[in-house]
Design a protein around this motif. Structure first.
Motif, short mmCIF file in Angstrom:
data_model
loop_
_atom_site.label_atom_id
_atom_site.label_comp_id
_atom_site.label_asym_id
_atom_site.label_seq_id
_atom_site.Cartn_x
_atom_site.Cartn_y
_atom_site.Cartn_z
N ALA A 150 0.74 -1.09 -0.01
CA ALA A 150 -0.01 0.03 0.06
C ALA A 150 0.99 1.20 0.20
N LEU A 151 2.21 1.14 0.29
CA LEU A 151 2.72 2.43 0.29
C LEU A 151 3.22 2.87 -1.06
N THR A 152 3.53 4.23 -1.22
CA THR A 152 3.61 4.74 -2.11
C THR A 152 5.38 4.52 -2.75
N GLY A 153 5.78 4.94 -3.83
CA GLY A 153 6.97 4.85 -4.07
C GLY A 153 8.04 5.53 -2.99
N ARG A 154 7.42 6.93 -2.82
CA ARG A 154 8.39 7.85 -1.90
C ARG A 154 8.48 7.26 -0.58
N GLU A 155 7.20 6.80 -0.08
CA GLU A 155 7.18 6.07 1.04
C GLU A 155 8.04 5.07 1.24
N ARG A 156 8.28 4.02 0.30
CA ARG A 156 9.04 2.99 0.42
C ARG A 156 10.59 3.48 0.46
N GLU A 157 10.94 4.79 -0.16
CA GLU A 157 12.13 5.31 -0.03
C GLU A 157 12.37 5.68 1.16
N ASP A 167 17.97 9.45 10.61
CA ASP A 167 17.10 10.28 11.39
C ASP A 167 16.33 11.25 10.09
N ASN A 168 15.30 11.77 10.45
CA ASN A 168 14.56 12.44 9.83
C ASN A 168 15.23 13.64 8.98
N ARG A 173 17.44 15.33 3.74
CA ARG A 173 18.39 15.85 2.55
C ARG A 173 18.76 14.75 1.61
N LEU A 174 18.56 13.42 1.97
CA LEU A 174 18.87 12.38 0.89
C LEU A 174 17.81 12.38 -0.09
N CYS A 175 16.64 12.61 0.28
CA CYS A 175 15.41 12.43 -0.61
C CYS A 175 15.18 13.98 -1.32
N ALA A 176 15.81 14.92 -0.91
CA ALA A 176 15.79 16.29 -1.59
C ALA A 176 14.54 16.93 -1.06
N THR A 178 11.54 18.51 2.34
CA THR A 178 11.31 19.05 3.72
C THR A 178 11.35 18.22 4.62
N GLY A 179 11.87 18.61 5.98
CA GLY A 179 11.56 18.02 7.18
C GLY A 179 10.15 17.67 7.26
N GLN A 180 9.22 18.44 7.04
CA GLN A 180 7.88 18.49 7.33
C GLN A 180 7.35 17.35 6.31
N ALA A 181 7.82 17.30 5.23
CA ALA A 181 7.37 16.26 4.14
C ALA A 181 7.63 14.88 4.65
N VAL A 182 8.99 15.00 5.25
CA VAL A 182 9.35 13.53 5.65
C VAL A 182 8.47 12.93 6.94
N SER A 183 8.28 13.88 7.77
CA SER A 183 7.33 13.70 9.06
C SER A 183 5.88 13.28 8.38
#
Length: 214
Positions: A150-157, A167-168, A173-176, A178-183
């Protein structure tokens, strides 16, 4: 920091000893088989253990079995396992332990000294250090009906980077992104995998791995 090493290859074992001692670690013991490893851990109570997956007498999963046994006898013992390949047997039991302080690296990773030392220190602090190839293979070996689908490609990454121990801020940084998007991605991952809000920090990472190994 006091370290016990278990590696049957004498050349690699001595190389690890020299490397760690040069970096300021106190190598209290360096042994060549699983039984010796369990004995010195019981006697010396190290801050962290580094051990090979395949050791005498069978050269199969003796190291992994010893890591699991050591964690049972000494809960919370930080363990960094080294392997030439991703071993399924006993790995799931080790990774499903939510006590933290677990690492699983392919031996090729030891060649990158800075990366290896950072992983060892992270595990000793109670974190996780998962080789990207290990994470990738664990993700592939899933049932077709698994919630991971059920995870999206970005969520799998993001999940893979979480499992490696990042850490977040590092994930952002690795996914380019924002921190808010990671959360937000992490929140969505936990919702889809039905993981409880109490699974935080490094326990959160291990909870994810435990779910993936289900």
């Amino acid at each position: 920091m006091r370290v016990v090493i278990a590696e049957d290859d004498a050349l690699l074992r001595q190389g690890l000893v020299l490397l760690l001692e040069t970096e300021g670690f106190d190598v209290v013991a360096a042994v060549g088989d699983a039984e010796e490893f369990l004995a010195v851990v019981a006697e010396d109570r190290p801050d962290v253990a580094v051990l090979d997956v395949r050791m005498p007498p069978g050269f199969r999963h003796e190291g992994l079995r010893a890591a699991v046994a050591a964690r049972r006898r000494h809960p919370g013992l930080p363990v960094l396992v080294l392997s030439s390949h991703v071993e399924d047997s006993y790995a799931s039991e080790l990774l499903a332990d939510r006590g933290g302080a677990v690492g699983y690296l392919l031996k090729d990773r030891v060649g990158n000294v800075a990366e290896f030392l950072e992983a060892l220190r992270r595990v000793a602090r109670g974190g996780t250090a998962m080789d990207p190839e290990v994470v990738a293979q664990l993700m592939v070996r899933r049932r077709t009906d698994d919630p991971l689908n059920a995870l999206t490609g970005r969520e799998r990454e993001v999940l893979a980077l979480m499992a490696e121990g990042h850490d977040n801020a590092a994930i952002a940084r690795l996914c380019a992104i924002t921190g808010q998007a990671v959360s937000k991605h992490i929140g969505s991952i936990f919702t889809k995998l039905d993981l409880t809000p109490a699974a935080t920090g490094h326990r959160r990472v291990l909870a994810v791995l435990a779910h993936l190994r289900g």
